[in-house]
Design a protein around this motif. Structure first.
Motif, PDB file in Angstrom:
ATOM      1  N   ALA A   1      -8.095 -66.951  25.065  1.00  0.00           N
ATOM      2  CA  ALA A   1      -7.095 -66.680  26.103  1.00  0.00           C
ATOM      3  C   ALA A   1      -6.853 -65.178  26.224  1.00  0.00           C
ATOM      4  N   GLU A   2      -6.817 -64.501  25.085  1.00  0.00           N
ATOM      5  CA  GLU A   2      -6.616 -63.048  25.096  1.00  0.00           C
ATOM      6  C   GLU A   2      -7.808 -62.332  25.728  1.00  0.00           C
ATOM      7  N   ALA A   3      -9.008 -62.888  25.552  1.00  0.00           N
ATOM      8  CA  ALA A   3     -10.196 -62.285  26.163  1.00  0.00           C
ATOM      9  C   ALA A   3     -10.113 -62.345  27.684  1.00  0.00           C
ATOM     10  N   VAL A   4      -9.634 -63.460  28.214  1.00  0.00           N
ATOM     11  CA  VAL A   4      -9.475 -63.596  29.667  1.00  0.00           C
ATOM     12  C   VAL A   4      -8.439 -62.599  30.172  1.00  0.00           C
ATOM     13  N   ILE A   5      -7.323 -62.508  29.473  1.00  0.00           N
ATOM     14  CA  ILE A   5      -6.239 -61.607  29.881  1.00  0.00           C
ATOM     15  C   ILE A   5      -6.689 -60.148  29.824  1.00  0.00           C
ATOM     16  N   ALA A   6      -7.366 -59.775  28.737  1.00  0.00           N
ATOM     17  CA  ALA A   6      -7.816 -58.392  28.574  1.00  0.00           C
ATOM     18  C   ALA A   6      -8.818 -58.010  29.667  1.00  0.00           C
ATOM     19  N   SER A   7      -9.674 -58.952  30.047  1.00  0.00           N
ATOM     20  CA  SER A   7     -10.688 -58.638  31.053  1.00  0.00           C
ATOM     21  C   SER A   7     -10.051 -58.355  32.416  1.00  0.00           C
ATOM     22  N   ARG A   8      -8.931 -58.989  32.710  1.00  0.00           N
ATOM     23  CA  ARG A   8      -8.268 -58.758  34.002  1.00  0.00           C
ATOM     24  C   ARG A   8      -7.711 -57.343  34.090  1.00  0.00           C
ATOM     25  N   ARG A   9      -7.371 -56.780  32.947  1.00  0.00           N
ATOM     26  CA  ARG A   9      -6.774 -55.442  32.940  1.00  0.00           C
ATOM     27  C   ARG A   9      -7.803 -54.341  33.177  1.00  0.00           C
ATOM     28  N   ILE A  10      -9.063 -54.605  32.849  1.00  0.00           N
ATOM     29  CA  ILE A  10     -10.078 -53.541  32.933  1.00  0.00           C
ATOM     30  C   ILE A  10     -11.113 -53.798  34.030  1.00  0.00           C
ATOM     31  N   TRP A  11     -11.066 -54.961  34.660  1.00  0.00           N
ATOM     32  CA  TRP A  11     -12.121 -55.341  35.613  1.00  0.00           C
ATOM     33  C   TRP A  11     -11.709 -55.024  37.037  1.00  0.00           C
ATOM     34  N   ASP A  12     -12.520 -54.219  37.698  1.00  0.00           N
ATOM     35  CA  ASP A  12     -12.321 -53.934  39.114  1.00  0.00           C
ATOM     36  C   ASP A  12     -13.181 -54.924  39.898  1.00  0.00           C
ATOM     37  N   VAL A  13     -12.562 -55.979  40.385  1.00  0.00           N
ATOM     38  CA  VAL A  13     -13.295 -57.118  40.949  1.00  0.00           C
ATOM     39  C   VAL A  13     -14.234 -56.699  42.082  1.00  0.00           C
ATOM     40  N   GLU A  14     -13.702 -56.034  43.075  1.00  0.00           N
ATOM     41  CA  GLU A  14     -14.513 -55.683  44.247  1.00  0.00           C
ATOM     42  C   GLU A  14     -15.589 -54.652  43.918  1.00  0.00           C
ATOM     43  N   LYS A  15     -15.214 -53.632  43.154  1.00  0.00           N
ATOM     44  CA  LYS A  15     -16.167 -52.573  42.811  1.00  0.00           C
ATOM     45  C   LYS A  15     -17.327 -53.120  41.984  1.00  0.00           C
ATOM     46  N   ASN A  16     -17.030 -53.915  40.973  1.00  0.00           N
ATOM     47  CA  ASN A  16     -18.087 -54.430  40.112  1.00  0.00           C
ATOM     48  C   ASN A  16     -19.011 -55.389  40.862  1.00  0.00           C
ATOM     49  N   TYR A  17     -18.428 -56.196  41.742  1.00  0.00           N
ATOM     50  CA  TYR A  17     -19.279 -57.119  42.494  1.00  0.00           C
ATOM     51  C   TYR A  17     -20.167 -56.363  43.489  1.00  0.00           C
ATOM     52  N   ARG A  18     -19.640 -55.314  44.062  1.00  0.00           N
ATOM     53  CA  ARG A  18     -20.430 -54.502  44.982  1.00  0.00           C
ATOM     54  C   ARG A  18     -21.614 -53.858  44.242  1.00  0.00           C
ATOM     55  N   GLU A  19     -21.384 -53.432  43.013  1.00  0.00           N
ATOM     56  CA  GLU A  19     -22.468 -52.850  42.218  1.00  0.00           C
ATOM     57  C   GLU A  19     -23.548 -53.890  41.914  1.00  0.00           C
ATOM     58  N   LEU A  20     -23.116 -55.139  41.687  1.00  0.00           N
ATOM     59  CA  LEU A  20     -24.084 -56.217  41.460  1.00  0.00           C
ATOM     60  C   LEU A  20     -24.959 -56.415  42.699  1.00  0.00           C
ATOM     61  N   CYS A  21     -24.339 -56.456  43.853  1.00  0.00           N
ATOM     62  CA  CYS A  21     -25.078 -56.643  45.106  1.00  0.00           C
ATOM     63  C   CYS A  21     -26.015 -55.480  45.377  1.00  0.00           C
ATOM     64  N   ASP A  22     -25.591 -54.276  45.007  1.00  0.00           N
ATOM     65  CA  ASP A  22     -26.426 -53.095  45.219  1.00  0.00           C
ATOM     66  C   ASP A  22     -27.717 -53.156  44.404  1.00  0.00           C
ATOM     67  N   LYS A  23     -27.713 -53.929  43.329  1.00  0.00           N
ATOM     68  CA  LYS A  23     -28.904 -54.103  42.497  1.00  0.00           C
ATOM     69  C   LYS A  23     -29.806 -55.216  43.026  1.00  0.00           C
ATOM     70  N   SER A  24     -29.430 -55.785  44.177  1.00  0.00           N
ATOM     71  CA  SER A  24     -30.189 -56.909  44.765  1.00  0.00           C
ATOM     72  C   SER A  24     -30.253 -58.097  43.822  1.00  0.00           C
ATOM     73  N   ILE A  25     -29.141 -58.328  43.127  1.00  0.00           N
ATOM     74  CA  ILE A  25     -29.034 -59.475  42.230  1.00  0.00           C
ATOM     75  C   ILE A  25     -28.074 -60.489  42.839  1.00  0.00           C
ATOM     76  N   SER A  26     -28.526 -61.730  42.933  1.00  0.00           N
ATOM     77  CA  SER A  26     -27.669 -62.813  43.422  1.00  0.00           C
ATOM     78  C   SER A  26     -27.017 -63.514  42.239  1.00  0.00           C
ATOM     79  N   LEU A  27     -25.757 -63.884  42.399  1.00  0.00           N
ATOM     80  CA  LEU A  27     -25.040 -64.637  41.382  1.00  0.00           C
ATOM     81  C   LEU A  27     -24.982 -66.098  41.804  1.00  0.00           C
ATOM     82  N   VAL A  28     -25.402 -66.991  40.915  1.00  0.00           N
ATOM     83  CA  VAL A  28     -25.360 -68.430  41.208  1.00  0.00           C
ATOM     84  C   VAL A  28     -24.540 -69.105  40.108  1.00  0.00           C
ATOM     85  N   PRO A  29     -23.225 -69.263  40.307  1.00  0.00           N
ATOM     86  CA  PRO A  29     -22.383 -69.879  39.290  1.00  0.00           C
ATOM     87  C   PRO A  29     -22.545 -71.394  39.239  1.00  0.00           C
TER      88      PRO A  29
END
Length: 360
Positions: free
Chosen positions: A50-78
């Motif tokens: 639970a603490e890992a989930v909470i800690a990740s929200r504090r340091i994760w820039d959702v839009e920026k990190n996802y944009r960087e993933l797309c820039d690498k031409s990598i598709s995410l399939v959850p």
């Protein structure tokens, strides 16, 4: 999808628990904004998780990190995406998400995993080329790990035959490992896909490779073990395939060869024997046509002395001395015939004065 990427990248929370957590909500963004107390009271999450989930929200820039993933031409399939492979979803330990450069295997097409030793023999190399090429020509997609040796040989042969192949890496999909396969890595993206359960920039740590083998076997209908020592990573793939209810086929080899010891042990345990690609296709229920059958045609196209030399060669290396004894040709004439056959692409010199047939 940006929030799915955030959830997929959380460390110290197992994939199965991410799947359990995500199944309670309509999308991952709801988990991102959930109250901390509710996470602590989620009974299947430990306090550390639970603490890992909470800690990740504090340091994760959702839009920026996802944009960087797309820039690498990598598709995410959850896991909950409609494109997530059904073969993988049915396993006991599916990854929460796949990172893909290229595309995923086609669920409507048959698939075969081809695995084996990194330091393989000429016999193993030749047979891998033979089976991978024939299967690819018949429309079977080839799954492997892009490792040196058997893996890379099978995937290159599939591409050369005009087929599709998919490499499951033990590192991020944006990293080519091993580096020697950079050309193969680029070509697979055009005619298949590079797949990984690890986020971009994940380094190829030793512990990741045995675990990725379960994905290789899961994505295939059958697993072909071409060469394997008594203790081999290929046997981990075979074990995973057995747990998943997949059929295993094995290339038999000389009882004196350490590279065949693992294969021969699998045969003793009941694995199928690889004797010819067409027999394998028949077992898979795929109609066998006359394409790709070149041996007789090759022999008819060759002149008589060349045909004599060619017919003495197989997939096990022979020296010039052995060939001279079997053909009765003088050393000078024999060398001339060998050079001609090699230039025409019928044979290969695998080490000084040792020759094998090539799979043209």
């Amino acid at each position: 999808m940006a929030y799915e990427y955030w959830l997929a990248c959380i460390r110290h929370v197992p994939a199965r628990k991410k799947i359990m957590l995500r199944s309670e909500y309509t999308d991952a963004s709801q988990i991102y904004y959930i109250e901390e107390t509710r996470l602590y009271f989620t009974e299947y999450l430990s306090t550390k998780e639970a603490e890992a989930v909470i800690a990740s929200r504090r340091i994760w820039d959702v839009e920026k990190n996802y944009r960087e993933l797309c820039d690498k031409s990598i598709s995410l399939v959850p896991y909950f995406h409609k494109g997530y492979p059904g073969r993988l979803k049915e396993t006991a330990d599916p990854p929460y998400a796949l990172y893909v450069k290229g595309r995923l295997p086609d669920p409507a097409r048959p698939a075969a995993a081809i695995v084996g030793a990194r330091r393989c023999s000429a016999y193993g190399t030749g047979q891998t080329e033979r089976f991978a090429s024939r299967l690819a020509q018949a429309g079977v997609e080839i799954i492997s790990g892009m490792a040196l040796g058997i893996d890379g040989t099978g995937q290159r042969a599939a591409l050369d035959a005009g087929g599709s192949t998919y490499a499951v890496l033990g590192c991020g999909a944006d990293l080519c490992y091993p580096r020697e396969h950079i050309g193969l890595y680029m070509d697979i993206q055009k005619h298949g896909g590079i797949l990984s359960e690890h986020p971009p920039q994940t380094q190829p740590l030793r512990a990741y490779f045995p675990k990725r083998n379960r994905i290789i076997s899961a994505l295939a209908d059958i697993v072909l073990v071409m060469e394997a020592r008594e203790k081999s990573g290929s046997l981990i793939t075979a074990d995973a395939a057995l747990e998943q209810g997949k059929d295993i086929y094995v290339l038999p080899g000389p009882v004196t060869s350490p590279l065949s010891r693992g294969c021969n042990n699998l045969i003793r345990q009941g694995a199928g024997i690889l004797s010819s690609p067409d027999e394998l296709l028949a077992d898979m229920g795929i109609p066998v046509s006359s394409f790709g059958l070149k041996s007789d045609k090759n022999e008819k196209m060759l002149e008589s002395p060349e045909n004599m030399v060619y017919s003495c060669l197989g997939l096990c290396p022979k020296s010039m001395g052995q060939l001279a004894e079997e053909t009765g040709l003088a050393p000078g004439e024999l060398l001339e015939r060998l050079v001609t056959l090699e230039l025409k692409g019928y044979i290969k010199e695998i080490s000084k004065n040792y020759y094998v047939r090539s799979n043209r």
